[in-house]
Design an enzyme around this catalytic site. Sequence first.
Site, PDB file in Angstrom:
ATOM      1  N   GLU A 157       0.798  -1.231   0.000  1.00 10.20           N
ATOM      2  CA  GLU A 157       0.000   0.000   0.000  1.00 10.20           C
ATOM      3  C   GLU A 157       0.837   1.290   0.000  1.00 10.20           C
ATOM      4  OE1 GLU A 157      -2.441  -0.648   3.395  1.00 10.20           O
ATOM      5  OE2 GLU A 157      -3.444  -2.361   2.518  1.00 10.20           O
ATOM      6  N   ASN A 199       1.678  -5.258  -3.133  1.00 12.41           N
ATOM      7  CA  ASN A 199       0.289  -5.516  -2.770  1.00 12.41           C
ATOM      8  C   ASN A 199      -0.421  -4.204  -2.457  1.00 12.41           C
ATOM      9  OD1 ASN A 199      -1.801  -7.536  -2.007  1.00 12.41           O
ATOM     10  ND2 ASN A 199      -1.566  -6.682   0.045  1.00 12.41           N
ATOM     11  N   HIS A 235     -11.269  -5.902  -1.992  1.00 15.82           N
ATOM     12  CA  HIS A 235     -12.305  -5.743  -0.968  1.00 15.82           C
ATOM     13  C   HIS A 235     -13.493  -5.034  -1.610  1.00 15.82           C
ATOM     14  CE1 HIS A 235      -9.417  -6.944   2.056  1.00 15.82           C
ATOM     15  NE2 HIS A 235      -8.595  -5.971   1.682  1.00 15.82           N
ATOM     16  N   GLU A 264      -6.624 -10.635  -0.812  1.00 17.48           N
ATOM     17  CA  GLU A 264      -7.398 -10.390   0.410  1.00 17.48           C
ATOM     18  C   GLU A 264      -8.893 -10.324   0.109  1.00 17.48           C
ATOM     19  OE1 GLU A 264      -5.908  -7.089   2.679  1.00 17.48           O
ATOM     20  OE2 GLU A 264      -3.816  -7.526   2.168  1.00 17.48           O
ATOM     21  N   ASP A 266     -12.712 -10.262  -0.145  1.00 17.98           N
ATOM     22  CA  ASP A 266     -13.964 -10.393   0.600  1.00 17.98           C
ATOM     23  C   ASP A 266     -15.004  -9.524  -0.098  1.00 17.98           C
ATOM     24  OD1 ASP A 266     -13.131  -7.842   1.526  1.00 17.98           O
ATOM     25  OD2 ASP A 266     -12.478  -8.649   3.447  1.00 17.98           O
TER      26      ASP A 266
END
Length: 446
Positions: A157, A199, A235, A264, A266
């Site tokens: 990030e 990432n 996300h 990641e 979701d």
Amino acid sequence: MRRSRAILTVLTAAAVTAGGFLTLTQAANAATTLGSAAAAKSRYFGTAVAAYKLTDSVYTGLLDTQFTMVTPENEMKWDATEPSQNTFSYTSADTIVARAKANGQRVRGHALAWHSQQPSWVASLSGTALRSAMVNHITNVATHYKGQLYAWDVVNEAFSDNGDGSRRSSNLQATGNDWIEVAFQTARAADPSAKLCYNDYNTDGVNAKSTAVYTMVKDFLARGVPIDCVGFQSHFNSASPLPSDYQANLQRFADLGVEVQITELDIAGSGTAQADSYSKVVAACLAVSKCTGISVWGIRDSDSWRASDTPLLFDASGNPKEAYNAVITAFGGTTTTSSPTTSSSPTTGTGACTATVANNSWTGGFVTTVTVKAGATAITSWKVALTLPTGSAVTSTWSATASGSSGALTFTNASYNGSLAAGASTSFGFQGTGTAFSGTPTCTVS
């Protein structure tokens, strides 16, 4: 792990009711679980893992049967692995790695350099001193796990969300614009066999942020800076849905020659809409030959950093959701999931209970997991009392309600984990600063 809506640095909830364990039929056809269905398409299917949850039988049952890749949720971050400068702590991360290896699962390391979840001592450093500390940290941690990990999120990030494709303003960025490439070069020197990934979040579609990352990766490859993969956190919710150009964006990175990994995942929601979005993510990954795998960020909805959005593939009791079946079907597998095996819920219960603690401690902080067990008679509610050492304070609690934050505390069961059959157990936890409680708590039926 950084979120587009908020920074979340606490560990999340994992609530298990007695008898809610999922039974999964392992048929002769291997493609009946998330991991085996993905493997049939030469992909992995992974999840984030928290060491403090490994005493939860529902959690570990799903972890062992469903996933082929694991990512330590917080245990490999800078604050966890180097709590004091040049003093390294690997106990919790080692537990996850050893367990994964014993179960034939691979591991993604997360994360070597990040502006968040830095230990407190880093705040006093800047310039050359901070750059040297970063290099030393990466060298030590990557060397410790040399040859054991599939991949590292080397830098996490580093780009801003202001829409102009700029770098994030951070203490690491202030050491010089070359800090990211130095991090990758350092990681390669320490562990030549691990795949090295960048990432980030909000990079799932073609936009200013993802294009800035794309430009960096292209530049690194042209100049020989080692980078093997790019991670897309993915996300999704109603305010930030799955973009229509998701596959195209993955493909343009793959066309550079790097792997792309969904790291990641979701998706907020439920039912058919959620299942459809999960299917589309799988389809996009399958359509891009260099998309090597998908990891979800947590196992059950209650394990998620945004549990109220019910964004994962299993509900809080470990039951597979419609999205679970959709993922396996999207991979071309067969869903052969039996009904959950449940024991009858007690309608009354005034028996005794006991409580035990397990701590994950570091200099200046701790995570405590408390296991509550019913005695010879079923119970319908419980309270656990303990007294924290002087100077210690609770900063977050999950799967229970705390009476305060310091001194003598009482933790009362949540709505979903108060009823326990005779001999059954559940757990709750809390994170805090200072020194962890180390005695035996008092459990009473309320």
